[in-house]
Design an enzyme around this catalytic site. Structure first.
Site, short mmCIF file in Angstrom:
data_model
loop_
_atom_site.label_atom_id
_atom_site.label_comp_id
_atom_site.label_asym_id
_atom_site.label_seq_id
_atom_site.Cartn_x
_atom_site.Cartn_y
_atom_site.Cartn_z
N PRO A 355 44.78 37.24 100.03
CA PRO A 355 46.20 37.47 99.75
C PRO A 355 46.83 36.25 99.07
O PRO A 355 46.24 35.16 99.10
CB PRO A 355 46.81 37.69 101.13
CG PRO A 355 45.72 37.65 102.11
CD PRO A 355 44.47 37.21 101.45
N GLY A 357 49.02 32.96 98.32
CA GLY A 357 49.51 31.83 99.11
C GLY A 357 48.56 31.34 100.19
O GLY A 357 48.97 30.59 101.06
N VAL A 358 47.30 31.73 100.12
CA VAL A 358 46.37 31.24 101.14
C VAL A 358 45.59 30.03 100.66
O VAL A 358 44.71 29.54 101.37
CB VAL A 358 45.39 32.33 101.61
CG1 VAL A 358 46.12 33.42 102.37
CG2 VAL A 358 44.63 32.91 100.44
N GLY A 359 45.90 29.58 99.45
CA GLY A 359 45.28 28.33 99.00
C GLY A 359 44.13 28.49 98.03
O GLY A 359 43.36 27.56 97.85
N LYS A 360 44.04 29.62 97.38
CA LYS A 360 42.92 29.83 96.45
C LYS A 360 43.03 28.86 95.27
O LYS A 360 42.07 28.19 94.92
CB LYS A 360 42.91 31.29 95.96
CG LYS A 360 42.75 32.29 97.07
CD LYS A 360 42.68 33.70 96.57
CE LYS A 360 43.93 34.18 95.86
NZ LYS A 360 45.12 34.27 96.72
N THR A 361 44.23 28.82 94.70
CA THR A 361 44.43 27.94 93.56
C THR A 361 44.24 26.49 93.96
O THR A 361 43.57 25.71 93.26
CB THR A 361 45.85 28.10 93.00
OG1 THR A 361 46.09 29.49 92.83
CG2 THR A 361 46.01 27.39 91.69
N SER A 677 43.40 54.94 105.76
CA SER A 677 43.47 54.35 107.10
C SER A 677 44.74 54.71 107.86
O SER A 677 44.89 54.36 109.02
CB SER A 677 43.30 52.83 107.01
OG SER A 677 44.47 52.25 106.52
N LYS A 720 45.35 43.14 109.19
CA LYS A 720 46.24 44.12 109.82
C LYS A 720 46.72 43.61 111.18
O LYS A 720 47.90 43.73 111.53
CB LYS A 720 45.52 45.46 109.98
CG LYS A 720 45.31 46.18 108.65
CD LYS A 720 44.52 47.45 108.87
CE LYS A 720 44.39 48.23 107.57
NZ LYS A 720 43.56 49.42 107.74
P1 ADP Z 1 46.95 31.21 96.14
O1 ADP Z 1 46.33 30.65 94.95
O2 ADP Z 1 45.96 31.73 97.13
O3 ADP Z 1 47.99 32.22 95.88
P2 ADP Z 1 48.03 28.59 96.48
O4 ADP Z 1 46.80 27.83 96.26
O5 ADP Z 1 49.03 28.65 95.39
O6 ADP Z 1 47.68 30.04 96.93
O7 ADP Z 1 48.71 28.04 97.79
C1 ADP Z 1 50.10 27.97 98.00
C2 ADP Z 1 50.44 26.65 98.67
O8 ADP Z 1 49.95 26.62 99.98
C3 ADP Z 1 49.84 25.47 97.98
O9 ADP Z 1 50.78 24.43 97.95
C4 ADP Z 1 48.68 25.07 98.89
O10 ADP Z 1 48.40 23.72 98.82
C5 ADP Z 1 49.18 25.48 100.24
N1 ADP Z 1 48.08 25.84 101.13
C6 ADP Z 1 47.49 27.04 101.23
N2 ADP Z 1 46.51 27.01 102.16
C7 ADP Z 1 46.48 25.77 102.67
C8 ADP Z 1 45.70 25.13 103.69
N3 ADP Z 1 44.74 25.77 104.34
N4 ADP Z 1 45.94 23.84 103.94
C9 ADP Z 1 46.92 23.19 103.30
N5 ADP Z 1 47.70 23.72 102.35
C10 ADP Z 1 47.49 25.01 102.03
#
Ligand code: ADP
Length: 782
Positions: A355, A357-361, A677, A720
């Site tokens: 999803p 905002g989980v830190g993929k980027t 589901s 979920k």
């Molecule tokens: P995505 O690419 O999955 O949409 P982002 O990489 O843009 O998400 O992450 C959004 C923000 O949340 C970024 O500033 C990121 O550094 C931070 N973030 C997400 N997951 C973590 C984590 N596990 N630890 C620290 N910061 C995180």
């Protein structure tokens, strides 16, 4: 009857005088001047003979040839500096016999050699004369040394000896050839020799002509270009444009020479520069070429950074940048380990799925940092046009390279970590299929000679480390997916979010704003408040934005109120963020008829969804509303059929459908919902509505239903469950086969929830419907 003469002699340097020849020359040597003066005193006759070597200043008798010409001095003119200019006419050949004196001038005895006058009758001579004349005519036509009139005068000479001597005068022979001819007293031999020399000369002229033509052709081209260019320059100078473009061309030449370009690219750049130099600086076309050359110069054709493949360091960096994500980090380290092992081996492309905002980027960014590579990101979300990836051809007005090349320019190295964001959101339409362009970019077999439409030059992408991200794998074209190694990054629990906020987001945001944590103190209670009441997300993006908002407002407050520091807690959060957006609405958790909380999994993570059902008088019609996908509609139909078929068991009048219509609605219509589901959720809502029995409000459920009432497993249980927890649900009904997924759910969440795993719809209804007798008093609403 050869006559003897005693005559003054003048040695000549580099000059042979023949009978009948009239010429003037300057005499400078003292002895020669005296000889001329002496001749003038006598009968004006002087013996002219050529020196064997022109360099000798004071020749002895041995230094001159034996045969010369008796000439008559017609005029003598004293010039300043002891020099006399004489005009002489050749009379006849003569052979030197004796040196009489060489004191003040040379005086010699010579024997005159006159031509045999009888020869004219000889037909061999006649033939020779004709040949000589024709060769001479050819010679003149090639050299154009003689006007037509004069040529006529020459060729009409009838005396063979004279003809030969006159012609000799006009052709270009060297000294020894001339001397040879002079020494030929026999006219026939002389003509033969002359013919030989003439033919040889013609041969040489012919070859010369051919060489000339060849050289001319080359020179012509060079000269033409030079000439045109000069002309152009002159025109430009006239227009006041010259300097500008020349200077620019020079600058570009220098830049091209300095930059380390592959041969093909360099050639192309120079070719374009050549075109550029011919254009006027203001023209549209010149600016198109300028842009093109700039692009070539800006790209990292050969620039690359040096990799660091130290796994310990990489692990440290991943931990520095991200909280948790243990499994993900482990997979990434494995990936890097394989890469460092086989640097040359083509490794698969990482695909981080999860999803927003989980830190993929930011994981991608960390990988780049860990490997000491540059990082670039290109979003593929909403890309429909192949040209966005591969560029437009240069013939297209306003063409620029596509995103891939553009990103490499930004990266400034040919081996960056290249994050292709949202690869699941590419779509194709009439403008070409971006997925197929992507396929080429990611194919290690093809991408070493990737061709952007605009550049139209091969660019080597093989050293780029591509990482893709996606919210779901469903929409990624299979051939692309095949190339990728998928790593799932799932949503966070509240506790994890708290850790991320405290350990990473708050420090990062404070640093960005240049304030210390002693100035703005954000308490845990405030963070928890933001997580639960201002955000509802799987990731931490909104959390980050809200924290940033708190920080900005705090700074404003400090400036306005002159406070030293600010403390943000649960109690004053509203001051910074306004009214809470998501408050767990206790009313939603009450028992209601025809209203059931389902659990859905969408691209943005898990979510709760309310399914409503109501009945009205009618004839068994089922109406479905709320942006439902086909699969979901079919699932509702199946549920309805199940209810009709099993009305008895369910305690429903088996004819109910004859009198009732049923309407199933899933609110929040803006979000499209699909998938099977929600099957058990819809059946529960319908049964509740038909029987007018309320459903327990603290339960949420998920599961697919079959026509026979069996409950089938579903995907995304973790997301979920996290969503249900966020929404304040305490009991969860899920298919029995999903029990194994419980492991994935963080302990902190698991312990707050009660799970019921079921295999048939009977169990679901039994658990969720409030039995009339015992719970009738809890009914709220109708
Ligand atoms: P995505 O690419 O999955 O949409 P982002 O990489 O843009 O998400 O992450 C959004 C923000 O949340 C970024 O500033 C990121 O550094 C931070 N973030 C997400 N997951 C973590 C984590 N596990 N630890 C620290 N910061 C995180």
């Amino acid at each position: 009857m050869d006559k003897k003469y005693i005559l003054p002699m003048v040695p000549l340097r580099g000059l042979t005088v023949f009978p009948y020849m009239v010429l003037h020359f300057d005499v400078g040597r003292g002895k020669s001047v005296k000889a001329i003066e002496e001749a003038m005193l006598r009968n004006q006759l002087v013996f002219l003979v050529t020196q064997k070597e022109a360099e000798i200043d004071d020749p002895s008798i041995d230094d001159i040839y034996n045969v010369g010409t008796i000439t008559k001095v017609k005029q003598m003119l004293k010039l300043p500096g002891e020099v006399v200019r004489v005009l002489v006419e050749g009379i006849s050949r003569a052979e030197l016999k004796n040196l009489i004196s060489s004191e003040s001038f040379f005086e010699v005895e010579v024997i005159e050699r006159v031509d045999d006058a009888e020869l004219q009758k000889d037909s061999e001579i006649e033939a020779l004369m004709r040949s000589v004349i024709s060769a001479f005519e050819d010679y003149i036509s090639l050299t154009s040394k003689l006007s037509l009139d004069n040529l006529y005068n020459v060729v009409s000479i009838e005396d063979p000896g004279r003809l030969s001597d006159v012609i000799t005068e006009y052709i270009n022979l060297n000294q020894s050839q001339n001397q040879e001819l002079l020494e030929c007293f026999d006219v026939k031999a002389r003509l033969e020799k002359l013919l030989e020399f003439l033919l040889k000369e013609l041969d040489i002229l012919d070859i010369e002509k051919k060489i000339n033509m060849r050289v001319h052709k080359q020179i012509d081209k060079v000269q033409k270009e030079y000439y045109l260019r000069e002309q152009l320059r002159a025109i430009k100078a006239e227009l006041g444009e010259s300097d500008e473009i020349d200077q620019e061309v020079e600058e570009y030449e220098e830049k091209i020479a300095k930059k380390n370009l592959p041969d093909e690219v360099k050639e192309k750049a120079l070719e374009e520069l050549k075109r550029f130099s011919r254009m006027s600086p203001g023209s549209a076309e010149s600016s198109v070429i300028r842009t093109y050359i700039d692009w070539i110069l800006d790209l990292p054709w050969n620039e690359e950074t040096k990799d660091i493949l130290d796994l310990k360091r990489a692990e440290k960096i991943l931990n520095e940048d991200h909280y948790g994500l243990e499994k993900v980090k482990e997979r990434i380290l494995e990936f890097l380990a394989v890469r460092s092992y086989h640097e040359k081996m083509k490794s698969p492309i990482l695909c981080l799925v999860g999803p927003p905002g989980v830190g993929k980027t930011s994981l991608g960014r960390s990988i780049a940092r860990a490997m000491n590579r540059k990082f670039v990101r290109m979003s593929l979300g909403g890309v429909r046009d192949e040209a966005e990836i591969r560029g437009h051809r240069r013939t297209y007005v306003g063409a620029i390279p596509g995103g891939i090349i553009n990103s490499l320019k930004i990266a400034g190295s040919k081996n960056p970590v290249f994050l292709l964001d949202e690869i699941d959101k590419m779509s194709s339409d009439f403008r070409g299929d971006p997925a197929s362009a992507m396929l080429e970019v990611l194919d290690p077999e093809q991408n070493s000679t990737y061709r952007d439409h605009y550049l139209d030059l091969p660019f080597d992408l093989s050293k780029v480390l591509f990482i893709t991200t996606a919210n779901t794998l469903d929409t990624i074209p299979a051939p692309l997916l095949d190339r990728m190694e998928v790593i799932y990054v799932s949503g966070y629990t509240e506790l994890e979010k708290l850790h991320i906020a405290k350990g990473y987001l708050v420090p990062k945001i404070l640093k960005e704003h240049g304030v210390g944590d002693n100035v703005i103190k954000i308490q845990d209670s405030a963070i928890i408040g933001i997580i639960s009441e201002y955000t509802r997300e799987a990731g931490v993006r909104a959390l980050e934005q809200n924290i940033a908002k708190v920080v900005r407002k705090s700074i404003k407050k400090i400036i306005e109120d002159g406070d030293k520091s600010v403390k943000v807690g649960k109690q004053n959060l509203q001051r910074y963020l306004g009214k809470p957006i998501y408050r767990i609405d206790k009313a939603n958790l009450k028992n209601k008829i025809g209203m059931v909380t389902g659990l859905a999994w969408t691209r943005v993570g898990g979510d709760t969804l309310t399914v409503e059902a109501s009945t009205m008088p009618g004839s068994g019609k089922l109406t479905l509303t709320g942006q439902l996908g086909d699969v979901m509609k079919e699932s509702a139909q199946a549920g309805f059929s199940y209810i009709r078929a099993n009305a008895d068991i369910l305690g429903i009048d088996s004819d109910f459908y004859k009198k009732l219509d049923i309407h199933v609605h899933v609110p929040e219509g803006a979000i499209p919902k699909d998938g099977p589901s929600a099957g058990i959720t819809m059946v529960t809502a319908m049964v509740s509505a038909i029987k007018k029995v309320p459903v327990k409000g603290d339960i949420a459920m998920t599961g697919e239903i079959t026509l026979t009432g069996k409950v089938l497993p579903i995907g995304g249980l973790k997301e979920k469950v996290l969503a249900a927890h966020r929404a304040g649900i305490t009991k969860i009904i899920a298919p029995i086969e999903n029990k194994r997924d419980l492991d994935e759910i963080p302990q902190s969440v698991k312990k707050k929830l009660e799970f019921k795993f079921v295999s048939s719809i009977d169990e679901v209804l039994k658990m969720s419907l409030v039995e009339e007798k015992q719970d009738a008093n809890k009914v709220s609403g109708t």
